[in-house]
Design a protein around this motif. Sequence first.
Motif, PDB file in Angstrom:
ATOM      1  N   TYR A 134      -7.740  -2.739   4.160  1.00  0.00           N
ATOM      2  CA  TYR A 134      -8.465  -3.973   3.476  1.00  0.00           C
ATOM      3  C   TYR A 134      -7.198  -5.106   3.866  1.00  0.00           C
ATOM      4  O   TYR A 134      -7.598  -6.216   3.495  1.00  0.00           O
ATOM      5  CB  TYR A 134      -8.436  -3.813   2.243  1.00  0.00           C
ATOM      6  CG  TYR A 134      -7.419  -3.331   1.315  1.00  0.00           C
ATOM      7  CD1 TYR A 134      -6.313  -4.121   1.147  1.00  0.00           C
ATOM      8  CD2 TYR A 134      -7.711  -1.934   0.529  1.00  0.00           C
ATOM      9  CE1 TYR A 134      -5.126  -3.502   0.426  1.00  0.00           C
ATOM     10  CE2 TYR A 134      -6.609  -1.585  -0.377  1.00  0.00           C
ATOM     11  CZ  TYR A 134      -5.300  -2.427  -0.427  1.00  0.00           C
ATOM     12  OH  TYR A 134      -4.425  -1.812  -1.265  1.00  0.00           O
ATOM     13  N   ASN A 135      -6.195  -4.842   4.555  1.00  0.00           N
ATOM     14  CA  ASN A 135      -5.485  -6.073   4.975  1.00  0.00           C
ATOM     15  C   ASN A 135      -6.039  -6.702   6.166  1.00  0.00           C
ATOM     16  O   ASN A 135      -6.798  -6.092   6.871  1.00  0.00           O
ATOM     17  CB  ASN A 135      -3.956  -5.739   5.382  1.00  0.00           C
ATOM     18  CG  ASN A 135      -3.302  -4.963   3.896  1.00  0.00           C
ATOM     19  OD1 ASN A 135      -2.780  -4.087   3.834  1.00  0.00           O
ATOM     20  ND2 ASN A 135      -3.339  -6.097   3.004  1.00  0.00           N
TER      21      ASN A 135
ATOM     22  N   GLU B   2      -6.017  -1.037  11.817  1.00  0.00           N
ATOM     23  CA  GLU B   2      -4.587  -0.949  11.419  1.00  0.00           C
ATOM     24  C   GLU B   2      -3.576  -1.195  12.899  1.00  0.00           C
ATOM     25  O   GLU B   2      -2.532  -2.094  12.654  1.00  0.00           O
ATOM     26  CB  GLU B   2      -3.976   0.148  10.808  1.00  0.00           C
ATOM     27  CG  GLU B   2      -4.670   0.204   9.281  1.00  0.00           C
ATOM     28  CD  GLU B   2      -4.405   1.745   8.873  1.00  0.00           C
ATOM     29  OE1 GLU B   2      -5.141   1.987   7.466  1.00  0.00           O
ATOM     30  OE2 GLU B   2      -3.866   2.644   9.226  1.00  0.00           O
TER      31      GLU B   2
ATOM     32  N   PRO C  37      -3.684   7.530   3.699  1.00  0.00           N
ATOM     33  CA  PRO C  37      -4.702   6.244   3.952  1.00  0.00           C
ATOM     34  C   PRO C  37      -4.817   5.800   5.353  1.00  0.00           C
ATOM     35  O   PRO C  37      -5.513   4.968   5.475  1.00  0.00           O
ATOM     36  CB  PRO C  37      -3.823   5.372   3.266  1.00  0.00           C
ATOM     37  CG  PRO C  37      -2.479   5.735   3.084  1.00  0.00           C
ATOM     38  CD  PRO C  37      -2.461   7.198   3.251  1.00  0.00           C
TER      39      PRO C  37
ATOM     40  N   THR D 227       3.143   0.874   8.671  1.00  0.00           N
ATOM     41  CA  THR D 227       4.216   0.722   7.518  1.00  0.00           C
ATOM     42  C   THR D 227       5.313   0.427   8.291  1.00  0.00           C
ATOM     43  O   THR D 227       5.712   1.357   9.248  1.00  0.00           O
ATOM     44  CB  THR D 227       4.329   2.120   6.881  1.00  0.00           C
ATOM     45  OG1 THR D 227       3.159   2.346   6.429  1.00  0.00           O
ATOM     46  CG2 THR D 227       5.440   1.769   5.977  1.00  0.00           C
TER      47      THR D 227
ATOM     48  N   THR E  12      -2.184   2.064  -3.254  1.00  0.00           N
ATOM     49  CA  THR E  12      -3.198   1.054  -2.606  1.00  0.00           C
ATOM     50  C   THR E  12      -4.179   0.584  -3.970  1.00  0.00           C
ATOM     51  O   THR E  12      -4.085   1.286  -4.950  1.00  0.00           O
ATOM     52  CB  THR E  12      -4.333   1.892  -1.674  1.00  0.00           C
ATOM     53  OG1 THR E  12      -4.464   3.223  -2.321  1.00  0.00           O
ATOM     54  CG2 THR E  12      -3.462   1.920  -0.526  1.00  0.00           C
ATOM     55  N   GLN E  13      -5.059  -0.453  -3.636  1.00  0.00           N
ATOM     56  CA  GLN E  13      -5.856  -0.974  -4.766  1.00  0.00           C
ATOM     57  C   GLN E  13      -6.870   0.011  -4.768  1.00  0.00           C
ATOM     58  O   GLN E  13      -7.203   1.021  -3.691  1.00  0.00           O
ATOM     59  CB  GLN E  13      -6.282  -2.219  -4.287  1.00  0.00           C
ATOM     60  CG  GLN E  13      -4.974  -3.362  -4.294  1.00  0.00           C
ATOM     61  CD  GLN E  13      -4.246  -3.344  -5.676  1.00  0.00           C
ATOM     62  OE1 GLN E  13      -4.722  -3.741  -6.733  1.00  0.00           O
ATOM     63  NE2 GLN E  13      -3.205  -2.917  -5.628  1.00  0.00           N
TER      64      GLN E  13
ATOM     65  N   VAL F 181      -3.020  -1.262   5.264  1.00  0.00           N
ATOM     66  CA  VAL F 181      -4.005  -0.595   5.274  1.00  0.00           C
ATOM     67  C   VAL F 181      -5.260  -1.518   5.628  1.00  0.00           C
ATOM     68  O   VAL F 181      -5.228  -2.590   6.069  1.00  0.00           O
ATOM     69  CB  VAL F 181      -4.193   0.049   3.839  1.00  0.00           C
ATOM     70  CG1 VAL F 181      -2.872   1.118   3.395  1.00  0.00           C
ATOM     71  CG2 VAL F 181      -4.518  -0.996   2.856  1.00  0.00           C
TER      72      VAL F 181
ATOM     73  N   LYS G 142      -2.600   6.656  -3.243  1.00  0.00           N
ATOM     74  CA  LYS G 142      -2.155   6.016  -1.946  1.00  0.00           C
ATOM     75  C   LYS G 142      -3.387   5.944  -1.042  1.00  0.00           C
ATOM     76  O   LYS G 142      -3.251   5.411   0.013  1.00  0.00           O
ATOM     77  CB  LYS G 142      -1.244   6.874  -1.150  1.00  0.00           C
ATOM     78  CG  LYS G 142      -0.003   7.337  -1.958  1.00  0.00           C
ATOM     79  CD  LYS G 142       1.000   6.536  -2.071  1.00  0.00           C
ATOM     80  CE  LYS G 142       2.207   7.189  -2.824  1.00  0.00           C
ATOM     81  NZ  LYS G 142       3.443   5.973  -2.820  1.00  0.00           N
TER      82      LYS G 142
ATOM     83  N   PHE H 100      -6.567   4.881  -2.151  1.00  0.00           N
ATOM     84  CA  PHE H 100      -7.555   4.180  -2.890  1.00  0.00           C
ATOM     85  C   PHE H 100      -8.185   4.815  -4.190  1.00  0.00           C
ATOM     86  O   PHE H 100      -9.278   4.473  -4.655  1.00  0.00           O
ATOM     87  CB  PHE H 100      -8.785   3.792  -1.929  1.00  0.00           C
ATOM     88  CG  PHE H 100      -8.181   3.544  -0.725  1.00  0.00           C
ATOM     89  CD1 PHE H 100      -7.336   2.288  -0.346  1.00  0.00           C
ATOM     90  CD2 PHE H 100      -8.412   4.152   0.483  1.00  0.00           C
ATOM     91  CE1 PHE H 100      -6.995   1.909   1.050  1.00  0.00           C
ATOM     92  CE2 PHE H 100      -8.012   4.043   1.814  1.00  0.00           C
ATOM     93  CZ  PHE H 100      -6.890   3.008   2.189  1.00  0.00           C
TER      94      PHE H 100
ATOM     95  N   GLY I 280       0.739  -1.216   0.046  1.00  0.00           N
ATOM     96  CA  GLY I 280       0.043   0.065  -0.023  1.00  0.00           C
ATOM     97  C   GLY I 280       0.968   1.402  -0.042  1.00  0.00           C
ATOM     98  O   GLY I 280       0.571   2.151  -0.840  1.00  0.00           O
TER      99      GLY I 280
END
Length: 425
Positions: free
Chosen positions: A407-408, A319, A215, A353, A45-46, A405, A235, A237, A41
Motif C-alpha cells: 500500500y506504499n 515493492e 507480507p 525493508t 501493518t495497517q 509494503v 504483519k 494486514f 510495516g
Amino acid sequence: MSTPALHDRDTTKPLDIAWARAQFPSLQLQVNGQLAAFLDGPAGTQAPQQVIAAVQNYFLTANANTCGAFETSRRNDAILAGAREAMADFFHCDADEVVFGQNMTTITFALARAIARDLKPGDEIIVTTLDHDANVAPWRALEEKGVVIRQVEIKEEDCTLDLEDLKRKLSGKTKLVAVGYASNAVGTINPVAEITKLAHAAGALMFIDAVHYAPHGPIDVRALDTDFLVCSPYKFFGPHMGTLYGKREHLLRFNPYKVRPAPDTLPDRWETGTQVQELIAGIAAAVDYIAELGRRHDPTAQDRRSALQSAYKVTRDHEMKLLAQLIPGLLAIPGLKFFGITDSRQFQNRCSTVSVRLPNHTPVETAKFLGDCGIFTWDGNYYALDLAERLGVQDKGGFLRIGLVHYNTSDEVTRLLSTLNDLTR
Ligand SMILES: Cc1ncc(COP(=O)(O)O)c(C=O)c1O
C-alpha cells in the motif's frame, strides 16, 4: 501472425493500488496537516476494512466460547474453523496443522519447551545472527537443560547468512535448525529451502520464522518441507496474533504443556486456554483480503491459494519498483550508512525493508523528525539484537528502518527521500 492459444493470453493486470489503499481507512490519517506515510510495516501493518468488519461482526453475532450447544457458540466454532482453513491455504497445509496463539514469541517459547522434553544435554540447536530474538531466545532458554546453541555468522558486507558457517556447525548432534525466512532489520531473504534440505540431511528438524517474510512473499510449507513455520497476522494486514504451522506427525509426537480437560487432538492440544477468537475472525478476513487483491490482478485465479499466489506476484513487483527508487535515493545522501543488499541484481535475495544510519543524527532523532512530518519509520534494534551487536550499532541507537509494503507509493518514497535530504543538508 498466428492467434495465440487461450492459455497463452496474459490475463493479469498491474497492482490496483488505488483500490488497495481505499480498503485501509487508517491510510487517511493526517499528522501536522500531512497525510501519514506508513513506512513502519515491519513492526505491524495497517488493517483493511474487511478485517475491522470481521472483528466487529464476531462481537455482534458470534461472541461465545467454543463447543457450546447453542447458536452463538456454533457460529464461533464455524468462524474458527474458517480461519484455520484460510491459514491452511496461506501456508499450503491441512487445517489441523494450523495452530493459533497470542503471537509468534509466545508460540515459539511454548514449542521450544515442548520439544525440549525430548532433548538431552549435549544435543545442539542452530540459530543465526540475522534473526529476531524471538527465534533465538526461546532456543537459548534450553541451555539450562544442557542443550548447546550454535550461532551461524553473517557476511557483514551484505548482511546475508554465511551458509558455509552453517554447514560447518551442522552435525549429527544437531536436533533443530531455527532460521528466519527474511530479516526484519535488513530485509535479507534466506535460502530456507536449501537450509531445510541441509538440516534434514543432518537429521535435524527445521523451524522457520516467516514473520517478516509473510507480507512480502507466498509461503509454501509443503514445497519447503519445513517441520515448523511461524508467522504473525498483524504483519500481513491482520490482527495482533501469531500462527504456527507444524507437520501433523510432529504436532502429535511432541507434548505441549496443557490442562488435562482440554482435548488432546489436533490442533487443540497446542492452543492453551481460550483463544482471542474475535481476532482469529480477523485473520480469515486478512487472508481473504490478500486473495481478493490477487483476483483483481488475475481474474482467472479462482481458488484462494492461487489467488494468494497471484497477489504476492503483483505486490512483489510493486515493492521491487519502490525499492529500486528508494535504495539509490538513500545511497545518494552524503555519509549515509546502508546495511544489507544494495545491488539490484541481488534483489531476489531481499525484500523491501531497509536499515540505514544518517551522519550526525541518531536513529531516534531521525525517526522523530520524520514522524513529525507524518512519515512513520522505526528506530532501534527491532529485537534483532545479535545483528545490531554484530554490526556495532547496538550501543549507538541501532538503525533507522524503512519498510515498504504494497500500500506504499512512489510519492511516499519521494517524500521520505526529500525529508531526509532536508534533515542532512
Ligand atoms: C522476524 C520477526 N520474528 C519474530 C517477531 C516476533 O513476533 P511477535 O510479535 O508475533 O511475537 C517479529 C516481530 O517484529 C519479527 O519481525
